[in-house]
Motif scaffolding. Structure first.
Motif, mmCIF file in Angstrom:
data_model
loop_
_atom_site.group_PDB
_atom_site.id
_atom_site.type_symbol
_atom_site.label_atom_id
_atom_site.label_comp_id
_atom_site.label_asym_id
_atom_site.label_seq_id
_atom_site.Cartn_x
_atom_site.Cartn_y
_atom_site.Cartn_z
ATOM 1 N N LYS A 1 0.838 -1.194 0.000
ATOM 2 C CA LYS A 1 0.000 0.000 0.000
ATOM 3 C C LYS A 1 0.877 1.251 0.000
ATOM 4 C CE LYS A 1 -3.915 -2.301 0.537
ATOM 5 N NZ LYS A 1 -4.983 -2.323 -0.472
ATOM 6 N N GLU A 2 0.578 2.172 -0.902
ATOM 7 C CA GLU A 2 1.325 3.416 -0.962
ATOM 8 C C GLU A 2 0.745 4.436 0.013
ATOM 9 O OE1 GLU A 2 2.025 5.025 -4.807
ATOM 10 O OE2 GLU A 2 2.102 3.069 -5.768
ATOM 11 N N ALA A 3 1.584 5.423 0.348
ATOM 12 C CA ALA A 3 1.151 6.482 1.256
ATOM 13 C C ALA A 3 1.822 7.786 0.851
ATOM 14 C CB ALA A 3 1.501 6.126 2.702
ATOM 15 N N THR A 4 1.228 8.900 1.284
ATOM 16 C CA THR A 4 1.809 10.208 1.020
ATOM 17 C C THR A 4 2.992 10.436 1.956
ATOM 18 O OG1 THR A 4 0.378 11.322 2.617
ATOM 19 C CG2 THR A 4 -0.461 11.074 0.365
ATOM 20 N N SER A 5 3.712 11.535 1.744
ATOM 21 C CA SER A 5 4.874 11.856 2.576
ATOM 22 C C SER A 5 4.498 12.052 4.042
ATOM 23 C CB SER A 5 5.558 13.121 2.048
ATOM 24 O OG SER A 5 4.632 14.201 2.008
ATOM 25 N N SER A 6 3.225 12.437 4.277
ATOM 26 C CA SER A 6 2.753 12.635 5.651
ATOM 27 C C SER A 6 2.196 11.358 6.269
ATOM 28 C CB SER A 6 1.683 13.735 5.682
ATOM 29 O OG SER A 6 0.574 13.359 4.882
ATOM 30 N N GLY A 7 2.233 10.270 5.491
ATOM 31 C CA GLY A 7 1.761 8.996 6.011
ATOM 32 C C GLY A 7 0.315 8.670 5.713
ATOM 33 N N LYS A 8 -0.376 9.564 4.977
ATOM 34 C CA LYS A 8 -1.777 9.308 4.633
ATOM 35 C C LYS A 8 -1.852 8.226 3.556
ATOM 36 C CE LYS A 8 -2.829 12.782 7.297
ATOM 37 N NZ LYS A 8 -3.314 12.532 8.670
ATOM 38 N N PRO A 9 -2.765 7.265 3.682
ATOM 39 C CA PRO A 9 -2.834 6.168 2.707
ATOM 40 C C PRO A 9 -3.310 6.635 1.341
ATOM 41 C CG PRO A 9 -4.686 6.057 4.220
ATOM 42 C CD PRO A 9 -3.785 7.128 4.740
ATOM 43 N N ILE A 10 -2.799 6.005 0.307
ATOM 44 C CA ILE A 10 -3.259 6.238 -1.068
ATOM 45 C C ILE A 10 -3.987 4.978 -1.518
ATOM 46 C CG2 ILE A 10 -2.558 6.659 -3.456
ATOM 47 C CD1 ILE A 10 -0.125 8.146 -2.404
ATOM 48 N N PHE A 11 -5.234 5.127 -1.938
ATOM 49 C CA PHE A 11 -6.041 3.974 -2.304
ATOM 50 C C PHE A 11 -6.109 3.810 -3.823
ATOM 51 C CE2 PHE A 11 -7.729 5.672 1.715
ATOM 52 C CZ PHE A 11 -7.553 4.561 2.522
ATOM 53 N N GLU A 12 -5.968 2.578 -4.261
ATOM 54 C CA GLU A 12 -6.084 2.257 -5.682
ATOM 55 C C GLU A 12 -7.375 1.474 -5.901
ATOM 56 O OE1 GLU A 12 -4.118 3.197 -8.079
ATOM 57 O OE2 GLU A 12 -2.536 4.126 -6.866
ATOM 58 N N THR A 13 -8.130 1.852 -6.931
ATOM 59 C CA THR A 13 -9.409 1.190 -7.195
ATOM 60 C C THR A 13 -9.485 0.707 -8.633
ATOM 61 O OG1 THR A 13 -10.497 3.236 -7.883
ATOM 62 C CG2 THR A 13 -10.561 2.701 -5.532
ATOM 63 N N THR A 14 -10.457 -0.141 -8.891
ATOM 64 C CA THR A 14 -10.752 -0.531 -10.265
ATOM 65 C C THR A 14 -11.423 0.657 -10.962
ATOM 66 O OG1 THR A 14 -12.977 -1.357 -9.771
ATOM 67 C CG2 THR A 14 -11.151 -2.899 -9.465
ATOM 68 N N LYS A 15 -11.741 0.486 -12.229
ATOM 69 C CA LYS A 15 -12.349 1.574 -12.999
ATOM 70 C C LYS A 15 -13.872 1.615 -12.873
ATOM 71 C CE LYS A 15 -8.632 1.701 -16.421
ATOM 72 N NZ LYS A 15 -8.275 1.575 -17.867
ATOM 73 N N ASP A 16 -14.432 0.686 -12.129
ATOM 74 C CA ASP A 16 -15.890 0.624 -11.982
ATOM 75 C C ASP A 16 -16.348 1.384 -10.738
ATOM 76 O OD1 ASP A 16 -16.285 -0.957 -14.255
ATOM 77 O OD2 ASP A 16 -15.872 -2.789 -13.133
ATOM 78 N N PHE A 17 -17.190 2.392 -10.950
ATOM 79 C CA PHE A 17 -17.758 3.164 -9.844
ATOM 80 C C PHE A 17 -19.274 3.207 -9.994
ATOM 81 C CE2 PHE A 17 -13.480 4.867 -10.408
ATOM 82 C CZ PHE A 17 -12.992 4.840 -9.114
ATOM 83 N N PHE A 18 -19.970 3.288 -8.843
ATOM 84 C CA PHE A 18 -21.432 3.324 -8.846
ATOM 85 C C PHE A 18 -21.915 4.412 -7.887
ATOM 86 C CE2 PHE A 18 -20.184 -0.917 -10.068
ATOM 87 C CZ PHE A 18 -21.034 -1.224 -11.129
ATOM 88 N N LEU A 19 -22.856 5.232 -8.348
ATOM 89 C CA LEU A 19 -23.451 6.279 -7.525
ATOM 90 C C LEU A 19 -24.701 5.731 -6.842
ATOM 91 C CD1 LEU A 19 -23.005 9.069 -10.161
ATOM 92 C CD2 LEU A 19 -21.923 9.080 -7.921
ATOM 93 N N VAL A 20 -24.828 5.979 -5.540
ATOM 94 C CA VAL A 20 -25.947 5.432 -4.771
ATOM 95 C C VAL A 20 -26.653 6.545 -4.003
ATOM 96 C CG1 VAL A 20 -24.916 3.137 -4.526
ATOM 97 C CG2 VAL A 20 -24.406 4.897 -2.829
ATOM 98 N N ASP A 21 -27.925 6.301 -3.665
ATOM 99 C CA ASP A 21 -28.680 7.267 -2.863
ATOM 100 C C ASP A 21 -28.640 6.862 -1.391
ATOM 101 O OD1 ASP A 21 -30.539 5.208 -2.574
ATOM 102 O OD2 ASP A 21 -32.257 6.443 -3.100
ATOM 103 N N GLU A 22 -29.358 7.630 -0.536
ATOM 104 C CA GLU A 22 -29.279 7.389 0.906
ATOM 105 C C GLU A 22 -29.926 6.082 1.334
ATOM 106 O OE1 GLU A 22 -33.021 9.841 0.214
ATOM 107 O OE2 GLU A 22 -30.965 9.756 -0.560
ATOM 108 N N GLU A 23 -30.743 5.475 0.463
ATOM 109 C CA GLU A 23 -31.375 4.201 0.793
ATOM 110 C C GLU A 23 -30.563 3.005 0.300
ATOM 111 O OE1 GLU A 23 -35.269 4.387 -0.859
ATOM 112 O OE2 GLU A 23 -36.026 5.785 0.650
ATOM 113 N N GLY A 24 -29.436 3.279 -0.357
ATOM 114 C CA GLY A 24 -28.617 2.194 -0.873
ATOM 115 C C GLY A 24 -29.052 1.699 -2.233
ATOM 116 N N ILE A 25 -29.793 2.525 -2.976
ATOM 117 C CA ILE A 25 -30.203 2.167 -4.333
ATOM 118 C C ILE A 25 -29.138 2.649 -5.318
ATOM 119 C CG2 ILE A 25 -31.964 2.434 -6.134
ATOM 120 C CD1 ILE A 25 -32.961 0.904 -3.728
ATOM 121 N N VAL A 26 -28.706 1.777 -6.216
ATOM 122 C CA VAL A 26 -27.724 2.150 -7.233
ATOM 123 C C VAL A 26 -28.428 3.010 -8.285
ATOM 124 C CG1 VAL A 26 -26.074 1.324 -8.948
ATOM 125 C CG2 VAL A 26 -26.455 0.014 -6.849
ATOM 126 N N VAL A 27 -28.042 4.292 -8.356
ATOM 127 C CA VAL A 27 -28.713 5.233 -9.249
ATOM 128 C C VAL A 27 -28.130 5.176 -10.658
ATOM 129 C CG1 VAL A 27 -29.258 7.667 -9.651
ATOM 130 C CG2 VAL A 27 -29.293 6.750 -7.329
#
Length: 250
Positions: free
Chosen positions: A112-138
């Motif tokens: 896992k990579e991190a910034t110079s201050s120690g904050k984690p850098i997260f790597e994700t796949t290219k798939d993203f989904f937007l959801v509402d407050e009820e957990g419905i995939v919009v």
């Protein structure tokens, strides 16, 4: 005899009125108004509402059936109100689902990579989904203005589907509450079925309990952040899972 004639006359009269209401064009829907939170409804929704209601008898129109049909066909609609206005008008008020968070699948990297201050850098796949407050995939896509929920286990998601995992729905509620309280969550990760780790805009790492009352934990967080600013101390991590929060400073 007169009593029988009166009853007969009344029955004929009522039957005539019923026939008029049922058969007459006077009560057939001729005007439809559709409002989409202040704007006009999208054409496809207009077309389906027109198909379902135009020319139908307003008196006998079944609002529940129409509402059920529209809500099942258009997942983007959260609520639908139908108002009958005699003699021949229908008004539809639609409330759309609001996107409150993004779901992303984290890459399982050995290092896992991190910034110079120690904050984690997260790597994700290219798939993203937007959801509402009820957990419905919009819809599928990303929005950098919304908090990202990192998922360690990849699974299938479809538009209009409710997220099948309760801990993810609970995480969405936490992020929504944080934003309502003017806090700015950037990234969140469910670290167990009982805990949620959130990184705020300024880099603070906050661990919440998914089994404790949300607002109580948010109130504690606001108090700790406010006190640290007054004292001029930078917070690295806050753990709110315990009765007495644990705070680590930089």
């Amino acid at each position: 005899m007169k009593a029988i004639l009166k009853i007969l006359f009344l029955l004929i009269f009522l039957g005539g009125i019923s026939l008029f209401v049922f058969k007459s064009d006077f009560f057939r829907v001729k005007k439809i108004t559709c409002r989409w939170e202040g704007d006009s409804c999208p054409p496809e929704i207009w077309n389906e509402l027109t198909f379902l209601t135009f020319g139908k008898n307003l008196i006998f129109l079944k609002k529940k059936e129409i509402s059920k049909k529209i809500l099942s066909d258009y997942y983007i609609i959260k609520n639908l109100k139908i108002k009958k206005i005699l003699p021949n008008k229908l008004v539809f008020e639609l409330e759309k689902r609001r996107q409150v968070a993004v779901l992303g699948f984290e890459l399982n990297l050995e290092k896992k990579e991190a910034t110079s201050s120690g904050k984690p850098i997260f790597e994700t796949t290219k798939d993203f989904f937007l959801v509402d407050e009820e957990g419905i995939v919009v819809k599928k896509g990303n929005d950098n203005l919304l908090p990202l929920i990192l998922l360690s286990e990849e699974f299938s998601l479809n538009i209009g589907q409710k997220i099948p995992k309760e801990e993810i729905v609970e995480a969405i509620k936490f992020l929504t509450t944080l934003r309502l309280n003017l806090l700015e969550p950037k990234v969140a990760k469910i670290t167990s079925p009982y805990s949620l780790t959130v990184w705020l805009r300024d880099g603070e790492e906050v661990v919440f309990s998914l089994r404790k009352e949300i607002q109580i934990q948010v109130d504690s967080l606001q108090f700790i952040l406010s006190r640290s600013k007054i004292e001029g101390r930078n917070i690295k991590k806050i753990d709110l899972r315990f009765d007495k929060p644990v705070v680590n400073y930089e």
